[in-house]
Write an enzyme that holds these catalytic residues in place. Structure first.
Site, PDB file in Angstrom:
ATOM      1  N   THR A  50       0.841  -1.195   0.000  1.00  0.00           N
ATOM      2  CA  THR A  50       0.000   0.000   0.000  1.00  0.00           C
ATOM      3  C   THR A  50       0.880   1.250   0.000  1.00  0.00           C
ATOM      4  O   THR A  50       2.097   1.173   0.200  1.00  0.00           O
ATOM      5  CB  THR A  50      -0.930   0.061   1.242  1.00  0.00           C
ATOM      6  OG1 THR A  50      -0.115   0.088   2.431  1.00  0.00           O
ATOM      7  CG2 THR A  50      -1.867  -1.137   1.312  1.00  0.00           C
ATOM      8  N   PHE A  52       3.202   4.407  -0.027  1.00  0.00           N
ATOM      9  CA  PHE A  52       4.501   4.680  -0.638  1.00  0.00           C
ATOM     10  C   PHE A  52       5.215   3.403  -1.067  1.00  0.00           C
ATOM     11  O   PHE A  52       5.971   3.401  -2.039  1.00  0.00           O
ATOM     12  CB  PHE A  52       5.390   5.461   0.338  1.00  0.00           C
ATOM     13  CG  PHE A  52       4.988   6.897   0.523  1.00  0.00           C
ATOM     14  CD1 PHE A  52       4.893   7.753  -0.559  1.00  0.00           C
ATOM     15  CD2 PHE A  52       4.710   7.397   1.785  1.00  0.00           C
ATOM     16  CE1 PHE A  52       4.533   9.082  -0.400  1.00  0.00           C
ATOM     17  CE2 PHE A  52       4.351   8.719   1.961  1.00  0.00           C
ATOM     18  CZ  PHE A  52       4.263   9.565   0.872  1.00  0.00           C
ATOM     19  N   PHE A  73       2.548  -7.905   4.876  1.00  0.00           N
ATOM     20  CA  PHE A  73       1.785  -8.744   5.801  1.00  0.00           C
ATOM     21  C   PHE A  73       0.321  -8.388   5.622  1.00  0.00           C
ATOM     22  O   PHE A  73      -0.181  -7.433   6.217  1.00  0.00           O
ATOM     23  CB  PHE A  73       2.242  -8.483   7.242  1.00  0.00           C
ATOM     24  CG  PHE A  73       1.930  -9.606   8.203  1.00  0.00           C
ATOM     25  CD1 PHE A  73       1.367 -10.794   7.773  1.00  0.00           C
ATOM     26  CD2 PHE A  73       2.206  -9.460   9.551  1.00  0.00           C
ATOM     27  CE1 PHE A  73       1.088 -11.832   8.666  1.00  0.00           C
ATOM     28  CE2 PHE A  73       1.935 -10.491  10.459  1.00  0.00           C
ATOM     29  CZ  PHE A  73       1.384 -11.674  10.015  1.00  0.00           C
ATOM     30  N   GLU A  74      -0.373  -9.125   4.763  1.00  0.00           N
ATOM     31  CA  GLU A  74      -1.756  -8.826   4.417  1.00  0.00           C
ATOM     32  C   GLU A  74      -2.650 -10.043   4.618  1.00  0.00           C
ATOM     33  O   GLU A  74      -2.182 -11.169   4.671  1.00  0.00           O
ATOM     34  CB  GLU A  74      -1.839  -8.347   2.958  1.00  0.00           C
ATOM     35  CG  GLU A  74      -1.089  -7.054   2.672  1.00  0.00           C
ATOM     36  CD  GLU A  74      -1.704  -5.828   3.325  1.00  0.00           C
ATOM     37  OE1 GLU A  74      -2.845  -5.906   3.828  1.00  0.00           O
ATOM     38  OE2 GLU A  74      -1.043  -4.768   3.334  1.00  0.00           O
ATOM     39  N   ALA A 111       7.490  -9.057   8.336  1.00  0.00           N
ATOM     40  CA  ALA A 111       8.811  -8.635   7.860  1.00  0.00           C
ATOM     41  C   ALA A 111       9.807  -8.451   8.993  1.00  0.00           C
ATOM     42  O   ALA A 111      11.015  -8.408   8.757  1.00  0.00           O
ATOM     43  CB  ALA A 111       8.689  -7.334   7.060  1.00  0.00           C
ATOM     44  N   TYR A 224       8.867  11.408   7.638  1.00  0.00           N
ATOM     45  CA  TYR A 224       8.037  12.611   7.515  1.00  0.00           C
ATOM     46  C   TYR A 224       8.462  13.596   8.596  1.00  0.00           C
ATOM     47  O   TYR A 224       8.844  13.193   9.697  1.00  0.00           O
ATOM     48  CB  TYR A 224       6.548  12.248   7.667  1.00  0.00           C
ATOM     49  CG  TYR A 224       5.626  13.443   7.542  1.00  0.00           C
ATOM     50  CD1 TYR A 224       5.520  14.132   6.337  1.00  0.00           C
ATOM     51  CD2 TYR A 224       4.878  13.887   8.626  1.00  0.00           C
ATOM     52  CE1 TYR A 224       4.695  15.235   6.213  1.00  0.00           C
ATOM     53  CE2 TYR A 224       4.047  14.993   8.511  1.00  0.00           C
ATOM     54  CZ  TYR A 224       3.954  15.663   7.300  1.00  0.00           C
ATOM     55  OH  TYR A 224       3.153  16.761   7.176  1.00  0.00           O
ATOM     56  N   TYR A 234       3.753  14.928  16.550  1.00  0.00           N
ATOM     57  CA  TYR A 234       4.440  14.109  15.548  1.00  0.00           C
ATOM     58  C   TYR A 234       5.954  14.211  15.685  1.00  0.00           C
ATOM     59  O   TYR A 234       6.585  13.370  16.324  1.00  0.00           O
ATOM     60  CB  TYR A 234       3.986  14.469  14.121  1.00  0.00           C
ATOM     61  CG  TYR A 234       4.359  13.375  13.144  1.00  0.00           C
ATOM     62  CD1 TYR A 234       3.473  12.341  12.862  1.00  0.00           C
ATOM     63  CD2 TYR A 234       5.608  13.332  12.546  1.00  0.00           C
ATOM     64  CE1 TYR A 234       3.829  11.308  12.002  1.00  0.00           C
ATOM     65  CE2 TYR A 234       5.976  12.311  11.692  1.00  0.00           C
ATOM     66  CZ  TYR A 234       5.091  11.303  11.423  1.00  0.00           C
ATOM     67  OH  TYR A 234       5.454  10.277  10.589  1.00  0.00           O
ATOM     68  N   LEU A 272       0.250  12.609   3.314  1.00  0.00           N
ATOM     69  CA  LEU A 272      -0.764  12.030   2.438  1.00  0.00           C
ATOM     70  C   LEU A 272      -1.747  11.209   3.252  1.00  0.00           C
ATOM     71  O   LEU A 272      -1.460  10.787   4.376  1.00  0.00           O
ATOM     72  CB  LEU A 272      -0.098  11.142   1.384  1.00  0.00           C
ATOM     73  CG  LEU A 272       0.679  11.879   0.288  1.00  0.00           C
ATOM     74  CD1 LEU A 272       1.516  10.917  -0.513  1.00  0.00           C
ATOM     75  CD2 LEU A 272      -0.280  12.627  -0.623  1.00  0.00           C
TER      76      LEU A 272
END
Length: 396
Positions: A50, A52, A73-74, A111, A224, A234, A272
């Protein structure tokens, strides 16, 4: 089954396979429209399904004609229950890559684990020999440490003091105040373990020790920074500490790769709409204001536009890769322009439930959020009976 979006907070519980397929096709067409990039030919993307990560896989394959291995990992579908969007994205990507005559295989698993690292090493050895580019784009809230067996959870908290500011419920448009209690040291430490650079370093060490990194190999991790309005929760909060660690790790990795002339970089990307960013208080309001401004200025980018520009204008432009004073690639340059940020700051003060309809782009935010799960795309019949049981070709 007829598949409709079902929401719970900032998560959509369903995903549409045909919509996700259309999303991937749209991104592929964008990359192809921008022309070929003389870049890496053997690419490993860790966190490839998904955002980036998927944009990186598409840019590698359809921009550079690269062979790609994607690790993610889906959740696959079961009868009557849809897969996660990343599963459908990956199925569509592999299908399109194979149609184009490109090598593409995927590994579905944790992962962070030794087992998935070994599985990836074995696949590279058998199929590609070596890797030219490693993209590290994991966005998991938890990590089972492969050495200690301890499960670490990241937190979204300020450090030092309670944070209070505006936020928006992007489903309803209600602008409210939110307060977040400060982190303790355990919160900080756990967030660094999950989201810092340790696992990135482990991947690169394992690949290098097996001789799987080509001469001059590059690795990129994504980060970011953001504006002052989100800074306390953040960049100066628990996530910021993790990002500081990630960015410091790039220098360590570069030192470790000197004997093969390799380099590690952190690319600082634009804000985003992602599943992760939707969960962060304040960020949805900031993004809705930012989108309004950047679209008006003609400089708005989604994930695929951002990563295609990273590849074509930074990594593979034919010139030295430009970095800031901290060695970071700045592809958030348009977002962080002084004029853009000044406009955001002005609108932030004006933002209320009533005014946001005019001064923000909440509709664009909602559209992008639905797109993450395969909804809201032109050309997809959402009233049609759809087979939810889709397989990823390279995963048994």
């Amino acid at each position: 089954m007829i598949i409709e979006p079902r929401m719970r907070g900032f998560i959509c519980l369903t995903a549409h396979p045909k919509g996700c397929e259309q999303n991937i096709k749209n991104q592929i067409e964008y990359v192809k429209s921008k022309g070929k990039i003389e870049g890496a030919k053997r690419v490993l993307v860790i966190g490839a399904s998904t955002g980036f990560g998927m944009a990186s896989r598409i840019s590698s394959a359809f921009g550079c004609d690269a062979a790609t291995i994607g690790v993610f990992f889906e959740k696959p579908a079961t009868a009557g229950k849809t897969a996660s969007p990343g599963w459908y994205n990956s199925a569509a990507f592999e299908q399109e890559a194979h149609k184009a005559g490109l090598y593409a295989k995927s590994i579905n698993g944790d992962a962070f684990s030794k087992e998935v690292k070994q599985q990836t090493i074995d696949l590279i050895k058998s199929d590609l020999g070596q890797i030219d580019l490693v993209i590290y784009s994991l966005a998991s809230p938890v990590r089972m440490h492969p050495e200690t067996g301890v499960l670490h959870r990241s937190t979204l908290k300020p450090i030092g003091a309670t944070f209070t500011n505006k936020t928006v419920d992007f489903h309803t448009g209600n602008v409210t105040q939110v307060s977040i209690e400060p982190a303790n040291q355990d919160d900080i430490d756990n967030t660094v373990v999950v989201m810092g650079g340790e696992d990135w370093s482990m991947w690169i060490n394992d690949l290098k020790n097996e001789g799987l990194l080509a001469e001059g190999a590059t690795t990129i991790a994504y980060s970011y920074i953001g504006p002052s309005v989100t800074e306390a929760v953040y960049r100066k909060g628990t996530i910021g500490r993790a990002k500081d660690h990630l960015e410091a790790t790039a220098f360590t990795i570069t030192d470790d790769l000197k004997d093969i002339a390799g380099k590690a970089y952190v690319s600082v990307n634009k804000a985003l709409v992602t599943q992760a960013s939707s969960a962060i208080p304040v960020i949805p309001l900031y993004i809705s204001l930012l989108y309004k401004i950047m679209k008006a200025e003609g400089i708005h980018e989604g994930c695929i536009e951002q990563i295609q520009r990273l590849y074509s204008q930074r990594l593979y432009s034919g010139n030295a890769i430009p970095t800031d004073e901290n060695g970071r690639i700045r592809i958030d340059d348009w977002e962080m322009r002084d004029d853009v940020q000044q406009q955001v700051a002005t609108l932030w003060e004006q933002a209320t439930t009533e005014s946001l309809v005019e001064i923000g782009d909440l509709a664009g935010y909602k559209q992008d959020f639905l797109n993450l799960f395969g909804f809201g795309f032109e050309g997809v019949d959402y009233d049609a009976d759809t087979n939810e049981l889709v397989s990823v070709p390279s995963i048994n």
